[in-house]
Write a protein that holds these residues in place. Sequence first.
Motif, short mmCIF file in Angstrom:
data_model
loop_
_atom_site.label_atom_id
_atom_site.label_comp_id
_atom_site.label_asym_id
_atom_site.label_seq_id
_atom_site.Cartn_x
_atom_site.Cartn_y
_atom_site.Cartn_z
N PHE A 13 0.88 -1.15 -0.10
CA PHE A 13 0.07 -0.05 0.04
C PHE A 13 0.91 1.20 -0.11
CE2 PHE A 13 0.75 -0.83 4.34
CZ PHE A 13 0.92 0.50 5.13
N ASP A 14 0.35 2.42 -0.57
CA ASP A 14 0.97 3.67 -0.48
C ASP A 14 0.88 4.12 1.04
OD1 ASP A 14 1.26 3.62 -3.37
OD2 ASP A 14 -0.56 4.81 -3.44
N GLY A 15 1.87 4.77 1.46
CA GLY A 15 1.98 5.23 2.75
C GLY A 15 2.52 4.40 3.53
N TRP A 16 3.43 3.16 3.31
CA TRP A 16 4.05 2.15 4.27
C TRP A 16 4.76 2.95 5.07
CZ3 TRP A 16 9.25 1.28 3.34
CH2 TRP A 16 9.57 1.83 2.11
N ALA A 17 5.72 3.79 4.38
CA ALA A 17 6.71 4.18 5.02
C ALA A 17 6.44 5.00 6.25
CB ALA A 17 7.77 5.08 4.28
N GLU A 18 5.38 5.82 6.12
CA GLU A 18 4.85 6.79 7.19
C GLU A 18 4.29 5.80 8.34
OE1 GLU A 18 1.40 10.02 7.99
OE2 GLU A 18 1.95 9.92 5.71
N LYS A 19 3.72 4.80 7.62
CA LYS A 19 3.06 3.91 8.91
C LYS A 19 4.14 3.22 9.61
CE LYS A 19 0.86 -0.54 9.84
NZ LYS A 19 0.13 -1.31 9.51
N VAL A 20 5.26 2.87 9.00
CA VAL A 20 6.26 2.04 9.72
C VAL A 20 7.18 3.13 10.87
CG1 VAL A 20 8.61 0.76 9.43
CG2 VAL A 20 6.52 0.30 8.00
N ARG A 21 7.22 4.36 10.18
CA ARG A 21 7.93 5.53 11.10
C ARG A 21 7.21 5.67 12.24
NH1 ARG A 21 12.96 6.84 8.79
NH2 ARG A 21 13.05 6.55 6.45
N THR A 22 5.86 6.05 11.99
CA THR A 22 4.76 6.14 13.03
C THR A 22 4.95 4.96 14.20
OG1 THR A 22 3.55 7.67 11.68
CG2 THR A 22 2.45 6.67 13.74
N THR A 23 4.69 3.80 13.56
CA THR A 23 4.63 2.71 14.66
C THR A 23 6.06 2.47 15.31
OG1 THR A 23 3.41 1.43 13.07
CG2 THR A 23 4.47 0.21 14.74
N PHE A 24 7.19 2.80 14.74
CA PHE A 24 8.37 2.79 15.37
C PHE A 24 8.42 3.76 16.44
CE2 PHE A 24 12.92 4.41 15.91
CZ PHE A 24 13.46 3.25 16.14
N GLY A 25 7.85 4.94 16.26
CA GLY A 25 7.81 6.21 17.13
C GLY A 25 7.01 5.74 18.38
N ARG A 26 6.26 4.61 18.51
CA ARG A 26 5.37 4.19 19.69
C ARG A 26 6.09 2.95 20.38
NH1 ARG A 26 1.14 3.58 15.85
NH2 ARG A 26 0.97 1.56 16.33
N GLN A 27 7.36 2.72 19.95
CA GLN A 27 8.27 1.81 20.59
C GLN A 27 8.92 2.26 21.81
OE1 GLN A 27 9.72 -1.67 20.03
NE2 GLN A 27 7.99 -2.20 18.61
N GLY A 28 8.45 1.89 22.82
CA GLY A 28 9.02 2.02 24.26
C GLY A 28 10.40 1.64 24.36
N MET A 29 10.69 0.58 24.02
CA MET A 29 12.06 -0.04 24.43
C MET A 29 12.98 0.72 23.35
SD MET A 29 14.28 -2.05 25.62
CE MET A 29 14.38 -4.02 25.85
#
Length: 142
Positions: free
Chosen positions: A5-21
């Motif tokens: 899907f388009d927007g995959w990079a933004e989704k991955v970077r956003t999800t990474f930003g929620r990684q507490g570890m």
Amino acid sequence: MTPRFDGWAEKVRTTFGRQGMMQALSAEMTDLAPGRCKIAAPFPDRMRQHHGYAHAAVTFALGDTSAGFAALTLMEEADEVLTAEMKINLLAPAAGERLIGRGRVIRPGRRLTIVTAEVWAEADGREVQVALLQGTMMPVPG
């Protein structure tokens, strides 16, 4: 490898930003491409084991996370990623200023994605490979 899907990079970077570890490790995603992810993190004294090397848990976390986010680049938009299993070979003591995890997808799948990651220790601009990981990631509803 082609994202689904388009927007995959933004989704991955956003999800990474929620990684507490990864936040606790002051890690940064420094490169991202379909089926690939690079994450770097310093390892201050609080992340070292008794000999002064980066603790193996930090090495594992960086390898597992870089491989997982490499897998996420190829999953469906509604999916998140979980590690189903991961094996690590520690190759050398992790000495230096920072660790670099380079994850990549070996074989993407709808249910299981096979991944690998290399972890490198950087000191004075030189890198030494300290670990090799191989595992399986799975999509889960987001």
